[in-house]
Enzyme design. Structure first.
Site, PDB file in Angstrom:
ATOM      1  N   LYS A   1      15.738   0.746   7.875  1.00 46.42           N
ATOM      2  CA  LYS A   1      15.583  -0.459   7.044  1.00 46.42           C
ATOM      3  C   LYS A   1      16.830  -0.648   6.202  1.00 46.42           C
ATOM      4  O   LYS A   1      17.219   0.243   5.444  1.00 46.42           O
ATOM      5  CB  LYS A   1      14.349  -0.346   6.150  1.00 46.42           C
ATOM      6  CG  LYS A   1      14.055  -1.638   5.374  1.00 46.42           C
ATOM      7  CD  LYS A   1      12.680  -1.604   4.744  1.00 46.42           C
ATOM      8  CE  LYS A   1      12.333  -2.946   4.102  1.00 46.42           C
ATOM      9  NZ  LYS A   1      10.953  -2.978   3.577  1.00 46.42           N
TER      10      LYS A   1
ATOM     11  N   GLY B   1      11.235 -13.564   2.754  1.00 43.97           N
ATOM     12  CA  GLY B   1      10.971 -14.968   2.499  1.00 43.97           C
ATOM     13  C   GLY B   1      10.098 -15.663   3.512  1.00 43.97           C
ATOM     14  O   GLY B   1      10.131 -16.893   3.611  1.00 43.97           O
TER      15      GLY B   1
ATOM     16  N   ASP C   1       0.859  -1.185   0.000  1.00 46.35           N
ATOM     17  CA  ASP C   1       0.000   0.000   0.000  1.00 46.35           C
ATOM     18  C   ASP C   1       0.894   1.233   0.000  1.00 46.35           C
ATOM     19  O   ASP C   1       1.194   1.811   1.043  1.00 46.35           O
ATOM     20  CB  ASP C   1      -0.916  -0.015   1.218  1.00 46.35           C
ATOM     21  CG  ASP C   1      -1.944   1.110   1.196  1.00 46.35           C
ATOM     22  OD1 ASP C   1      -1.987   1.845   0.192  1.00 46.35           O
ATOM     23  OD2 ASP C   1      -2.684   1.258   2.183  1.00 46.35           O
ATOM     24  N   LYS C   2       1.312   1.635  -1.165  1.00 46.01           N
ATOM     25  CA  LYS C   2       2.317   2.690  -1.289  1.00 46.01           C
ATOM     26  C   LYS C   2       1.798   4.071  -0.891  1.00 46.01           C
ATOM     27  O   LYS C   2       2.568   4.913  -0.436  1.00 46.01           O
ATOM     28  CB  LYS C   2       2.854   2.727  -2.727  1.00 46.01           C
ATOM     29  CG  LYS C   2       3.602   1.458  -3.131  1.00 46.01           C
ATOM     30  CD  LYS C   2       4.094   1.538  -4.568  1.00 46.01           C
ATOM     31  CE  LYS C   2       4.829   0.271  -4.961  1.00 46.01           C
ATOM     32  NZ  LYS C   2       6.057   0.052  -4.173  1.00 46.01           N
TER      33      LYS C   2
ATOM     34  N   SER D   1      17.672   1.490   1.757  1.00 47.22           N
ATOM     35  CA  SER D   1      18.130   0.199   1.243  1.00 47.22           C
ATOM     36  C   SER D   1      17.456  -0.266  -0.041  1.00 47.22           C
ATOM     37  O   SER D   1      17.727  -1.374  -0.511  1.00 47.22           O
ATOM     38  CB  SER D   1      17.911  -0.870   2.327  1.00 47.22           C
ATOM     39  OG  SER D   1      16.581  -0.828   2.823  1.00 47.22           O
ATOM     40  N   SER D   2      16.566   0.533  -0.623  1.00 49.63           N
ATOM     41  CA  SER D   2      15.975   0.120  -1.892  1.00 49.63           C
ATOM     42  C   SER D   2      17.046   0.116  -2.970  1.00 49.63           C
ATOM     43  O   SER D   2      17.819   1.070  -3.101  1.00 49.63           O
ATOM     44  CB  SER D   2      14.854   1.080  -2.301  1.00 49.63           C
ATOM     45  OG  SER D   2      14.454   0.825  -3.636  1.00 49.63           O
TER      46      SER D   2
ATOM     47  N   GLY E   1      10.971   1.776  -8.098  1.00 48.64           N
ATOM     48  CA  GLY E   1      11.621   3.081  -8.015  1.00 48.64           C
ATOM     49  C   GLY E   1      10.818   4.137  -7.276  1.00 48.64           C
ATOM     50  O   GLY E   1      10.809   5.310  -7.661  1.00 48.64           O
ATOM     51  N   PHE E   2      10.115   3.731  -6.211  1.00 46.42           N
ATOM     52  CA  PHE E   2       9.331   4.646  -5.373  1.00 46.42           C
ATOM     53  C   PHE E   2       8.281   5.443  -6.150  1.00 46.42           C
ATOM     54  O   PHE E   2       8.237   6.674  -6.073  1.00 46.42           O
ATOM     55  CB  PHE E   2      10.248   5.648  -4.650  1.00 46.42           C
ATOM     56  CG  PHE E   2      11.105   5.066  -3.577  1.00 46.42           C
ATOM     57  CD1 PHE E   2      10.866   3.806  -3.051  1.00 46.42           C
ATOM     58  CD2 PHE E   2      12.187   5.788  -3.066  1.00 46.42           C
ATOM     59  CE1 PHE E   2      11.669   3.275  -2.052  1.00 46.42           C
ATOM     60  CE2 PHE E   2      12.997   5.271  -2.065  1.00 46.42           C
ATOM     61  CZ  PHE E   2      12.739   4.005  -1.560  1.00 46.42           C
TER      62      PHE E   2
ATOM     63  N   ASN F   1      15.510  -5.378   3.235  1.00 46.18           N
ATOM     64  CA  ASN F   1      14.861  -5.025   1.983  1.00 46.18           C
ATOM     65  C   ASN F   1      15.115  -6.145   0.962  1.00 46.18           C
ATOM     66  O   ASN F   1      15.576  -7.215   1.326  1.00 46.18           O
ATOM     67  CB  ASN F   1      15.420  -3.685   1.481  1.00 46.18           C
ATOM     68  CG  ASN F   1      14.385  -2.873   0.718  1.00 46.18           C
ATOM     69  OD1 ASN F   1      13.669  -3.378  -0.131  1.00 46.18           O
ATOM     70  ND2 ASN F   1      14.301  -1.583   1.020  1.00 46.18           N
TER      71      ASN F   1
ATOM     72  N   ASN G   1      11.077  -6.595  -8.464  1.00 50.57           N
ATOM     73  CA  ASN G   1      10.481  -5.295  -8.763  1.00 50.57           C
ATOM     74  C   ASN G   1      11.560  -4.238  -8.893  1.00 50.57           C
ATOM     75  O   ASN G   1      12.595  -4.299  -8.245  1.00 50.57           O
ATOM     76  CB  ASN G   1       9.451  -4.906  -7.686  1.00 50.57           C
ATOM     77  CG  ASN G   1      10.057  -4.100  -6.560  1.00 50.57           C
ATOM     78  OD1 ASN G   1      10.262  -2.887  -6.680  1.00 50.57           O
ATOM     79  ND2 ASN G   1      10.370  -4.773  -5.450  1.00 50.57           N
TER      80      ASN G   1
ATOM     81  N   ASN H   1      16.478   0.331  -6.096  1.00 50.07           N
ATOM     82  CA  ASN H   1      15.911   0.888  -7.326  1.00 50.07           C
ATOM     83  C   ASN H   1      15.973   2.405  -7.426  1.00 50.07           C
ATOM     84  O   ASN H   1      15.422   2.986  -8.357  1.00 50.07           O
ATOM     85  CB  ASN H   1      14.458   0.415  -7.466  1.00 50.07           C
ATOM     86  CG  ASN H   1      14.360  -1.096  -7.480  1.00 50.07           C
ATOM     87  OD1 ASN H   1      15.126  -1.767  -8.164  1.00 50.07           O
ATOM     88  ND2 ASN H   1      13.425  -1.644  -6.706  1.00 50.07           N
ATOM     89  N   THR H   2      16.593   3.050  -6.437  1.00 51.72           N
ATOM     90  CA  THR H   2      16.815   4.498  -6.485  1.00 51.72           C
ATOM     91  C   THR H   2      18.323   4.739  -6.496  1.00 51.72           C
ATOM     92  O   THR H   2      19.004   4.386  -5.526  1.00 51.72           O
ATOM     93  CB  THR H   2      16.179   5.200  -5.269  1.00 51.72           C
ATOM     94  OG1 THR H   2      14.764   4.982  -5.286  1.00 51.72           O
ATOM     95  CG2 THR H   2      16.462   6.695  -5.294  1.00 51.72           C
TER      96      THR H   2
ATOM     97  N   ASN I   1       6.729   4.309   5.824  1.00 48.90           N
ATOM     98  CA  ASN I   1       8.061   4.155   5.256  1.00 48.90           C
ATOM     99  C   ASN I   1       8.400   5.386   4.426  1.00 48.90           C
ATOM    100  O   ASN I   1       7.676   5.736   3.491  1.00 48.90           O
ATOM    101  CB  ASN I   1       8.086   2.887   4.391  1.00 48.90           C
ATOM    102  CG  ASN I   1       9.474   2.523   3.915  1.00 48.90           C
ATOM    103  OD1 ASN I   1      10.077   3.245   3.135  1.00 48.90           O
ATOM    104  ND2 ASN I   1       9.953   1.373   4.349  1.00 48.90           N
TER     105      ASN I   1
END
Length: 479
Positions: free
Chosen positions: A296, A376, A128-129, A251-252, A177-178, A325, A174, A254-255, A217
Site C-alpha cells: 500500500k 475518494g 475495523d482496526k 504509507s501511513s 497513529g495505528f 493511502n 485522521n 501518522n507513524t 493490513n
C-alpha cells in the site's frame, strides 16, 4: 305472608331471582363492552406486531433511507468522530446491524489473484482496526474486507482528539497513529470464525463465504526501529494462516519514518524479506494456499519516485498494489474549518491524487500485477473511472462513514446501471484498460539486417585494418 316466605326460600335454594328488563339491558351492555375491549386490544397487538415486523425488516435492509438520512447523521452530530466510529463498529459486531439482502448482478463479477469475487467494491483498512466486525461488514455486501492496521504489540496510537470531520468537503482528517489491540487480541477473533468442521477446497477463502476476500493490513509499532522489516516479517508469519491477502502498509503519514520505507533501497530489502517469510509459510488450513502480498503506497509520491518504486516491485514477488493511502496535501479547494488539522486527508478531495498515482503506476507495472484503487470513491461513476484507469478493484472508506451502511449497495447499483447502459461488464472494462495501459517488457534490440554483400565487404575491411597494423609494426622495427 307464608306464601311469600315460601317463594323466597325457593329462590334462595335455587339461586334464581326475578329480574327486571333493565337488568337484562345492563348485563348485555356489560358483555358487549367487554368483547369490544378484547377485540380492540387484539387489534392493537396485531398492529404493533406488524409495525414492529415491518420496521425491523426496514431497519435490517441496508438500502433503507433511514440509515443514510437519519441514523448516520445523528451519529455524526451527536458524538465526536472517534466515538461515532467506535459505536458503529460495536453495532456491526453485535449481529444486529443491517444487511445487504440483494444478490450481486453478474455484470459485477471480478477477478483478483486468481480468485473470482462477486463484485469489485471493498472496504479499506482503518474502519475495523482490530477485526471485531468482520462478518458484519461482509453482510453489508463488500467483497473485500480489510482489517487493521494491526500491530504486533498493543499500542494506544496518537493522543486524542485525532479524527476530524470535514463535512463541508465530504472529507476526513485522521492522525490515529495505528492504535491497535495487538496480535494477541486479534488472532483469537480470527480463529473463532473458523467452523469446527472445515474442509478447504480450491474456492475456499479466509472470508469463509463464497466470492469474498479477507485482507489483513500489517502496521509497524511506533517503538520499532524505523528501517527494520522485522515487524512486517513477523506479521506475515503470525497472520498468514488467517488471510487471503496481507497488506504491507508503508504509507501511513501518522507513524514517524514509516513512509521512508518507500525509498528504493529500504523497499527492496523489505519486499525481499516479507516475500521470503510468506514463501516459508505452510499452506493455510483455511484456504490450502499461502496469502498474497500487497503493498500500500502513498499518493504524495513524485512521478519519478513512482517509476523507481515500480521497478522495485517488478523485480519482487509482490502480488499487487493498493493506490493509495491518505494524503498530507491540502488542496486549496478545502473550506471546512478543520482543514488545518495535522494528519492524513481522505474523502472526495483525495481522489485526483490517488487516481493520478494509479495511472502513473499502471503504466509502469505489467498486467500480471493488479492494482486496487482507493481514494475518494463514493459512487458507481467514481469506481468506473478507476477501472478505466486500470484498477481491478476499488475500496471505500470515508464515503462509508458519511453515507452509512447502504454505501456499498448504492455504488454497486449505480455501477450496474452504468455498465448495462454501455453494454459492458466490470471485468471487460478492467481487462481492456489493463491490457492497453500496462507496462510491457521492451523487446530485445535486433541487429540491423545485413544486405547482400555486406558480409564480404566487412571481411575485406577487417583484413585491410589488420594489414595496416602489420605494416605499422614493421615500420617500427625498421626504425
Amino acid at each position: 305472608m307464608a306464601g311469600r316466605s315460601f317463594i323466597l326460600q325457593h329462590a334462595l335454594r335455587h339461586r334464581t331471582f326475578p329480574q327486571s328488563p333493565g337488568f337484562y339491558r345492563r348485563s348485555f351492555s356489560s358483555q358487549s363492552s367487554s368483547s369490544s375491549t378484547t377485540f380492540r386490544a387484539a387489534g392493537y397487538t396485531i398492529l404493533f406486531t406488524l409495525s414492529a415486523g415491518l420496521f425491523t425488516a426496514y431497519y435490517l435492509d441496508a438500502r433503507s433511507a433511514i440509515h443514510r438520512y437519519v441514523f448516520t447523521p445523528v451519529l455524526r452530530y451527536a458524538f465526536d468522530a472517534e466515538t461515532g466510529h467506535k459505536l458503529a463498529v460495536k453495532v456491526l459486531r453485535s449481529g444486529l446491524a443491517p444487511r445487504d439482502i440483494v444478490g450481486d448482478d453478474k455484470s459485477l463479477l471480478s477477478q483478483v489473484f486468481g480468485q473470482e469475487i462477486t463484485n469489485p467494491v471493498g472496504l479499506a483498512a482503518g474502519f475495523d482496526k482490530d477485526g471485531e466486525a468482520i462478518d458484519g461488514l461482509f453482510n453489508l455486501g463488500f467483497s473485500w474486507v480489510e482489517i487493521g492496521s494491526v500491530t504486533l504489540k498493543p499500542q494506544p496510537g496518537n493522543p486524542k482528539p485525532r479524527v476530524f470531520h470535514l463535512i463541508s468537503d465530504s472529507a476526513l482528517i485522521n492522525r490515529y497513529g495505528f492504535p491497535s489491540q495487538g496480535a494477541t487480541a486479534v488472532i483469537p477473533r480470527l480463529r473463532a470464525r473458523i467452523p469446527a468442521f472445515h474442509d478447504a477446497d480450491a474456492n475456499t477463502t479466509a472470508a469463509l463465504r463464497p466470492g469474498s476476500v479477507l485482507a489483513i493490513n500489517l502496521g509497524k509499532n511506533k517503538t520499532s526501529a524505523v528501517e527494520s522489516s522485522e515487524d512486517f516479517v513477523t506479521g506475515v508469519k503470525t497472520f498468514g494462516p488467517y488471510a487471503d491477502v496481507l497488506v504491507v502498509n508503508v504509507s501511513s503519514p501518522n507513524t514517524p519514518g514509516l513512509r521512508g520505507l518507500q525509498n528504493r533501497e529500504l523497499l527492496e530489502g523489505l519486499l525481499t524479506d516479507v516475500a521470503k517469510a510468506r514463501d516459508e509459510l505452510e499452506p493455510s488450513p483455511i484456504t490450502s494456499r499461502r496469502p498474497c502480498l500487497v503493498l500500500k503506497i502513498a499518493p504524495d509520491l513524485q512521478e519519478s519516485q513512482i517509476i523507481e518504486m515500480a521497478e522495485v516491485i517488478r523485480n519482487s514477488a509482490i502480488d499487487g498494489v493498493i493506490v493509495s493511502n491518505t494524503t498530507i496535501t491540502r488542496p486549496s479547494s478545502l473550506i471546512d474549518p478543520n482543514k488545518s488539522e495535522v494528519g492524513g486527508l481522505s474523502g472526495k478531495p483525495l481522489k485526483p491524487y490517488s487516481l493520478q498515482a494509479l495511472k502513473t503506476l499502471r503504466a509502469q507495472l505489467p498486467s500480471s500485477i493488479p492494482l486496487i484503487g482507493c481514494g475518494g470513491i463514493s459512487s458507481g461513476a467514481d469506481a468506473l473511472e478507476y477501472a478505466r484507469a486500470g484498477a481491478s478493484l476499488v475500496q471505500v472508506y470515508t464515503s462509508f462513514g458519511y453515507d452509512g451502511v447502504g454505501t456499498c449497495r448504492r455504488i454497486k447499483d449505480e455501477l450496474v446501471s452504468l455498465l448495462k447502459a454501455e453494454g459492458k461488464t466490470w471485468r471487460g472494462v478492467v481487462d481492456e484498460a489493463v491490457q492497453t495501459l500496462s507496462w510491457k517488457e521492451p523487446e530485445p534490440r535486433q541487429p540491423n539486417p545485413l544486405e547482400p554483400g555486406d558480409a564480404t565487404i566487412g571481411k575485406l575491411i577487417e583484413e585491410a585494418e589488420e594489414l595496416e597494423r602489420l605494416l605499422d609494426r614493421l615500420a617500427e622495427k625498421t626504425e
